[in-house]
Design an enzyme around this catalytic site. Structure first.
Site, PDB file in Angstrom:
ATOM      1  N   CYS A 277      23.867 -67.359 -87.185  1.00  0.00           N
ATOM      2  CA  CYS A 277      23.066 -68.022 -88.199  1.00  0.00           C
ATOM      3  C   CYS A 277      22.136 -66.944 -88.730  1.00  0.00           C
ATOM      4  O   CYS A 277      21.390 -66.342 -87.968  1.00  0.00           O
ATOM      5  CB  CYS A 277      22.251 -69.161 -87.579  1.00  0.00           C
ATOM      6  SG  CYS A 277      20.891 -69.684 -88.624  1.00  0.00           S
TER       7      CYS A 277
ATOM      8  N   CYS B 188      24.872 -73.919 -89.028  1.00  0.00           N
ATOM      9  CA  CYS B 188      23.986 -73.810 -87.872  1.00  0.00           C
ATOM     10  C   CYS B 188      23.561 -75.220 -87.448  1.00  0.00           C
ATOM     11  O   CYS B 188      23.066 -75.989 -88.273  1.00  0.00           O
ATOM     12  CB  CYS B 188      22.766 -72.972 -88.247  1.00  0.00           C
ATOM     13  SG  CYS B 188      21.487 -73.020 -87.000  1.00  0.00           S
TER      14      CYS B 188
ATOM     15  N   TYR C 147      31.565 -47.181 -44.621  1.00  0.00           N
ATOM     16  CA  TYR C 147      31.718 -47.987 -43.414  1.00  0.00           C
ATOM     17  C   TYR C 147      32.848 -47.571 -42.491  1.00  0.00           C
ATOM     18  O   TYR C 147      33.075 -48.214 -41.477  1.00  0.00           O
ATOM     19  CB  TYR C 147      31.867 -49.472 -43.768  1.00  0.00           C
ATOM     20  CG  TYR C 147      32.839 -49.799 -44.883  1.00  0.00           C
ATOM     21  CD1 TYR C 147      34.201 -49.543 -44.759  1.00  0.00           C
ATOM     22  CD2 TYR C 147      32.376 -50.385 -46.064  1.00  0.00           C
ATOM     23  CE1 TYR C 147      35.082 -49.846 -45.777  1.00  0.00           C
ATOM     24  CE2 TYR C 147      33.257 -50.692 -47.098  1.00  0.00           C
ATOM     25  CZ  TYR C 147      34.611 -50.411 -46.944  1.00  0.00           C
ATOM     26  OH  TYR C 147      35.485 -50.715 -47.953  1.00  0.00           O
TER      27      TYR C 147
ATOM     28  N   CYS D 100      15.143 -70.018 -89.283  1.00  0.00           N
ATOM     29  CA  CYS D 100      15.753 -71.089 -88.505  1.00  0.00           C
ATOM     30  C   CYS D 100      14.832 -71.389 -87.316  1.00  0.00           C
ATOM     31  O   CYS D 100      14.511 -70.490 -86.538  1.00  0.00           O
ATOM     32  CB  CYS D 100      17.129 -70.636 -88.024  1.00  0.00           C
ATOM     33  SG  CYS D 100      17.863 -71.733 -86.822  1.00  0.00           S
TER      34      CYS D 100
ATOM     35  N   ASP E 133      31.366 -56.930 -51.792  1.00  0.00           N
ATOM     36  CA  ASP E 133      32.277 -57.412 -52.820  1.00  0.00           C
ATOM     37  C   ASP E 133      32.314 -56.383 -53.941  1.00  0.00           C
ATOM     38  O   ASP E 133      31.746 -56.575 -55.011  1.00  0.00           O
ATOM     39  CB  ASP E 133      31.779 -58.766 -53.333  1.00  0.00           C
ATOM     40  CG  ASP E 133      32.892 -59.517 -54.031  1.00  0.00           C
ATOM     41  OD1 ASP E 133      34.045 -59.051 -53.987  1.00  0.00           O
ATOM     42  OD2 ASP E 133      32.598 -60.570 -54.618  1.00  0.00           O
TER      43      ASP E 133
ATOM     44  N   GLU F  78      29.376 -55.908 -40.041  1.00  0.00           N
ATOM     45  CA  GLU F  78      28.974 -55.223 -41.283  1.00  0.00           C
ATOM     46  C   GLU F  78      29.067 -56.197 -42.450  1.00  0.00           C
ATOM     47  O   GLU F  78      29.929 -57.077 -42.436  1.00  0.00           O
ATOM     48  CB  GLU F  78      29.944 -54.060 -41.584  1.00  0.00           C
ATOM     49  CG  GLU F  78      30.052 -53.059 -40.466  1.00  0.00           C
ATOM     50  CD  GLU F  78      31.214 -52.080 -40.680  1.00  0.00           C
ATOM     51  OE1 GLU F  78      31.959 -52.237 -41.667  1.00  0.00           O
ATOM     52  OE2 GLU F  78      31.355 -51.179 -39.853  1.00  0.00           O
TER      53      GLU F  78
ATOM     54  N   CYS G   9      19.445 -75.414 -88.328  1.00  0.00           N
ATOM     55  CA  CYS G   9      18.853 -75.357 -89.672  1.00  0.00           C
ATOM     56  C   CYS G   9      19.862 -75.687 -90.769  1.00  0.00           C
ATOM     57  O   CYS G   9      19.495 -75.831 -91.924  1.00  0.00           O
ATOM     58  CB  CYS G   9      18.231 -73.991 -89.928  1.00  0.00           C
ATOM     59  SG  CYS G   9      19.453 -72.709 -90.199  1.00  0.00           S
TER      60      CYS G   9
ATOM     61  N   LYS H   1      30.402 -57.685 -45.696  1.00  0.00           N
ATOM     62  CA  LYS H   1      31.664 -57.482 -46.415  1.00  0.00           C
ATOM     63  C   LYS H   1      31.294 -57.359 -47.881  1.00  0.00           C
ATOM     64  O   LYS H   1      30.965 -58.340 -48.550  1.00  0.00           O
ATOM     65  CB  LYS H   1      32.651 -58.618 -46.203  1.00  0.00           C
ATOM     66  CG  LYS H   1      33.920 -58.378 -47.022  1.00  0.00           C
ATOM     67  CD  LYS H   1      35.109 -59.115 -46.508  1.00  0.00           C
ATOM     68  CE  LYS H   1      36.429 -58.693 -47.127  1.00  0.00           C
ATOM     69  NZ  LYS H   1      36.421 -58.165 -48.483  1.00  0.00           N
TER      70      LYS H   1
ATOM     71  N   LYS I 112      34.489 -64.844 -43.909  1.00  0.00           N
ATOM     72  CA  LYS I 112      33.961 -65.064 -45.257  1.00  0.00           C
ATOM     73  C   LYS I 112      32.890 -66.166 -45.280  1.00  0.00           C
ATOM     74  O   LYS I 112      32.927 -67.093 -44.472  1.00  0.00           O
ATOM     75  CB  LYS I 112      35.102 -65.451 -46.205  1.00  0.00           C
ATOM     76  CG  LYS I 112      36.216 -64.413 -46.312  1.00  0.00           C
ATOM     77  CD  LYS I 112      35.797 -63.165 -47.012  1.00  0.00           C
ATOM     78  CE  LYS I 112      36.198 -63.008 -48.446  1.00  0.00           C
ATOM     79  NZ  LYS I 112      37.479 -63.391 -48.913  1.00  0.00           N
TER      80      LYS I 112
HETATM   81  S1  IVH Z   1      36.834 -51.860 -43.238  1.00  0.00           S
HETATM   82  C1  IVH Z   1      40.873 -51.972 -41.498  1.00  0.00           C
HETATM   83  N1  IVH Z   1      34.448 -52.703 -43.787  1.00  0.00           N
HETATM   84  O1  IVH Z   1      37.559 -55.284 -47.485  1.00  0.00           O
HETATM   85  C2  IVH Z   1      39.514 -51.909 -42.030  1.00  0.00           C
HETATM   86  N2  IVH Z   1      36.182 -53.139 -45.359  1.00  0.00           N
HETATM   87  O2  IVH Z   1      40.221 -56.390 -46.862  1.00  0.00           O
HETATM   88  C3  IVH Z   1      39.438 -52.264 -43.447  1.00  0.00           C
HETATM   89  N3  IVH Z   1      35.409 -54.319 -47.357  1.00  0.00           N
HETATM   90  O3  IVH Z   1      39.467 -53.369 -49.574  1.00  0.00           O
HETATM   91  C4  IVH Z   1      38.304 -51.756 -44.157  1.00  0.00           C
HETATM   92  N4  IVH Z   1      33.312 -54.464 -46.782  1.00  0.00           N
HETATM   93  O4  IVH Z   1      37.044 -53.255 -49.995  1.00  0.00           O
HETATM   94  C5  IVH Z   1      35.727 -52.631 -44.191  1.00  0.00           C
HETATM   95  N5  IVH Z   1      32.261 -53.375 -44.170  1.00  0.00           N
HETATM   96  C6  IVH Z   1      33.535 -53.292 -44.566  1.00  0.00           C
HETATM   97  C7  IVH Z   1      33.955 -53.824 -45.795  1.00  0.00           C
HETATM   98  C8  IVH Z   1      35.292 -53.738 -46.150  1.00  0.00           C
HETATM   99  C9  IVH Z   1      34.195 -54.739 -47.722  1.00  0.00           C
HETATM  100  C10 IVH Z   1      36.625 -54.536 -48.159  1.00  0.00           C
HETATM  101  C11 IVH Z   1      37.304 -53.302 -48.614  1.00  0.00           C
HETATM  102  C12 IVH Z   1      38.756 -53.531 -48.401  1.00  0.00           C
HETATM  103  C13 IVH Z   1      38.817 -54.946 -47.967  1.00  0.00           C
HETATM  104  C14 IVH Z   1      39.798 -55.092 -46.858  1.00  0.00           C
END
Ligand code: IVH
Length: 669
Positions: free
Chosen positions: A429, A411, A229, A434, A118, A114, A414, A116, A317
């Protein structure tokens, strides 16, 4: 069937239809109806609910507007802790993760991959299919209660969809991530920058800031999204695999990412990781890696957990989009509205495939807050945007030779005196002519929301300034055919069209004209407020800061900026010349005579059925004015709940007071 019963039935049908359309739109990505048709259904439901308020339920699709502000967010304990994930950064670490599982269970398990996200992790509790609580992850055990705020998120169902195949669980805790898509993030930061407010460093901070608001109406104005998720506690439904969980969440109407992939073996999973990394920059939201989980949920139980993270999942990551580099210099650039922006000139460095050599430092306050000094080594991030962001200086690398930066008093383009006001982190300014501003101003003046002069875009504005044909904004109206055709790539036909357009632009409206002037802090909305309040340029020019401040929606920064702009000699000359050329901004339509013309209202205390802005708009739409203070010129003081001293002042001066009911009656004529 009586009228009420008919309404009740229609309400049920409309809610059902709206939920299904939401599901098609947000989950399946294949809407059956247009936005306008959707809005029409929603409006019909709203009207019925207005007529029968006792039929409103908290899970109705109309209930997304946000609740009144709170003092603080409550806390929510997660019944199953929300664990974090072990992060890994290399293929070698990934191999070790696979081998470890293989040792424990005897084979390489199937994985689900999946994005991850942010963003900000949340837990959504649905009881009998209805959203009852929503909370942030917090420390994993206890989070903040953000139910009211989550309810404003469009793609989050307030009631789970019943698909038929499976019963709805009596309880389900759904876990997911709240995100602010990149486009919305950029738009929000643009608006904040224009309004002189601090910008968000990245979409995650923006999402967190938006979700953790005490006033859910602010959350409602930010287009957040939720991607689901996982589940926490579930009662009444069993899941054998993560794949099943996700499919079921999707059927219930929750958004589950299409990018999620079932990976039968370790190699496929690795390829998925590489694939997402290359797609990363094209996604509509920020991701910083791939989460791999064993698909088989019984294996999760077998593999178990460490203290804070499971052994059956990992966050692989992507390389960080952060690098360190040297700050060579800070230059000051001047923008269209005259804002002076310090820009970091960096030792060029590649971040996530993009060469970075400049980064905006936004304003002096930001430089001081971060304590950035010339000669520093900086941590630079390219997050959620191609525009790089300076995270912080590496103080430990300092040699003692580093120098503090000072904003110039004049500025750099000018030479006019730079203006700084208390409470405003930006330096300005104020010289309309200008040259650094002129090109941008010309473009803005001719833009869509402004005077809408077709054909006058970036290129032509540049040519005008470069050739000296336009030295001041009003010179636009002194252009003639001969001068225009002297420009490169300008034919006679285009020149004539442009002259026609310029002529046409002279009959514009006051809000457009005010917006067109590029007054700092005056966007389309503020321009409309000003135009509606004053009705004419003349009246606006004679206003003092106090009167400007009395307009709801206009704070001290805007008031000071408008006042200052209109009292700069060069700006006044420009305005005079524009008017001499025949530019005639007409008052906004809503300032036309109405039943409340010449009446001035003051509000005190809270109203039940209006926000202050709505009440003010209602008065202005009928030709009246709204003021912030009671004086002999006040016509009425509208007294809401818990009124302040304005009520006493009204009684003192013998100004008539109105209850909210009387005010409404007056509006209705
Ligand atoms: S599963 C034990 N799935 O990751 C399972 N977490 O470090 C933990 N996060 O605070 C959660 N994408 O914000 C899961 N596809 C994903 C995710 C995800 C981002 C973040 C989530 C959590 C952090 C865990």
């Amino acid at each position: 069937m009586n009228e009420r019963q008919t309404a009740e039935q229609r309400i049920a049908t409309l809610r059902e239809q709206l939920r299904e359309h939401n599901y098609r739109y947000y989950v399946l990505d294949s809407p059956l109806i247009s936005d306008a048709e959707y809005d029409a259904l929603l409006r019909e439901l709203e009207e019925l609910e207005n007529r029968y308020p006792d039929l409103v339920t908290p899970d109705s699709p109309t209930q997304r507007v946000g609740a009144p502000p709170r003092e603080e967010l409550g806390t929510v304990r997660h019944s199953i802790p929300m664990l974090s994930l072990e992060s890994i950064y290399s293929e070698a670490e990934y191999q070790r993760f696979i081998e470890r599982m293989q040792r424990e269970v005897g084979y390489v398990p199937e994985l689900i991959g999946e994005p991850k996200y942010d963003g900000l992790a949340v837990e959504l509790v649905y009881r009998e299919g209805v959203l009852v609580t929503g909370s942030t992850r917090g420390d994993g055990y206890t989070g903040e209660d953000v139910t009211d705020n989550l309810r404003t998120i469009r793609n989050l169902p307030l009631r789970l969809r019943h698909s038929g195949e499976q019963p709805l669980p009596s309880l389900v805790e759904v876990r997911g991530e709240v995100l602010l898509p990149l486009r919305a993030f950029r738009r929000l930061n643009r608006q904040r920058e224009e309004a002189g407010e601090p910008i968000f460093a990245n979409p995650r901070n923006a999402a967190a800031g938006s979700l953790r608001q005490l006033d859910s109406r602010i959350t409602a104005s930010r287009p957040l999204e939720v991607y689901c998720y996982a589940v926490g506690q579930v009662e009444g439904v069993e899941f054998a695999t993560e794949g099943e969980v996700l499919e079921t969440l999707r059927n219930w109407g929750l958004r589950v990412d299409k990018l999620i992939r079932l990976c039968p073996d370790a190699q496929t999973a690795l390829e998925f990781h590489r694939e997402l990394e290359t797609q990363r920059d094209d996604l509509p939201y920020e991701i910083d890696g791939v989460v791999f989980k064993t698909n088989d949920r019984s294996l999760q139980t077998a593999l178990g957990e460490r203290s804070r993270s499971p052994r059956w999942a990992v966050a692989f990551k992507f390389p960080a989009r952060q690098k360190t580099t040297k700050l060579r210099d800070i230059v000051v650039s001047v923008g269209r509205t005259g804002v002076l922006t310090p820009v970091a000139i960096l030792e060029p460095v590649e971040i996530g495939g993009v060469k970075v050599s400049r980064a905006s430092l936004h304003n002096l306050e930001e430089i001081e807050r971060k304590d950035i000094r010339l000669g520093d080594t900086l941590l630079v991030e390219r997050a959620g945007d191609v525009i790089p962001y300076v995270v912080k200086p590496l103080v430990e690398n300092r040699t003692g030779q580093e120098q503090r930066f000072h904003m110039p008093d004049h500025c750099p383009v000018c030479g006019s005196q730079v203006l700084r006001t208390e409470g405003d982190p930006l330096a300005h300014c104020l010289n309309l002519d200008c040259p650094a501003q002129l090109e941008g101003r010309l473009q803005h003046y001719a833009g869509r929301g402004a005077l809408d002069i077709e054909g006058l875009g970036e290129k032509l504005a540049h040519q005008f300034v470069e050739t000296g044909l336009v030295k001041h904004l009003p010179d636009l109206y002194a252009l003639n055919l001969e001068r225009l055709v002297s420009l490169e790539r300008m034919g006679e036909k285009s020149a004539r069209n442009l002259l026609d357009q310029l002529e046409r632009s002279k009959r514009t409206t006051l809000p457009r004209f005010l917006y067109a002037l590029s007054i700092p802090h005056v966007g389309e909305h503020v321009a409309t407020l000003l135009a509606t309040h004053f009705g004419s340029l003349e009246r606006l020019r004679n206003a003092d800061e106090q009167e400007l401040l009395s307009i709801p929606g206009i704070g001290p920064e805007i008031a000071a900026s408008v006042y200052r702009f209109l009292h700069e000699r060069r700006n006044l000359e420009t305005l005079e010349r524009l008017l001499e050329h025949g530019v005639q901004p007409q008052a906004a339509e809503s300032a036309a005579p109405g039943p409340l013309t010449d009446k001035t209202f003051v509000f005190t205390g809270g109203l039940q059925d209006f926000t202050r802005e709505q009440a003010a708009a209602a008065v202005q739409a009928r030709g009246g004015h709204v003021s912030g203070s009671v004086s002999a010129r006040t016509s009425y003081v509208v007294v809401g709940e818990d009124p302040g001293s304005k009520r006493d002042r009204a009684l003192e001066l013998g100004i008539p007071t109105l209850t909210e009911g009387e005010f409404k009656a007056l509006l209705e004529g």
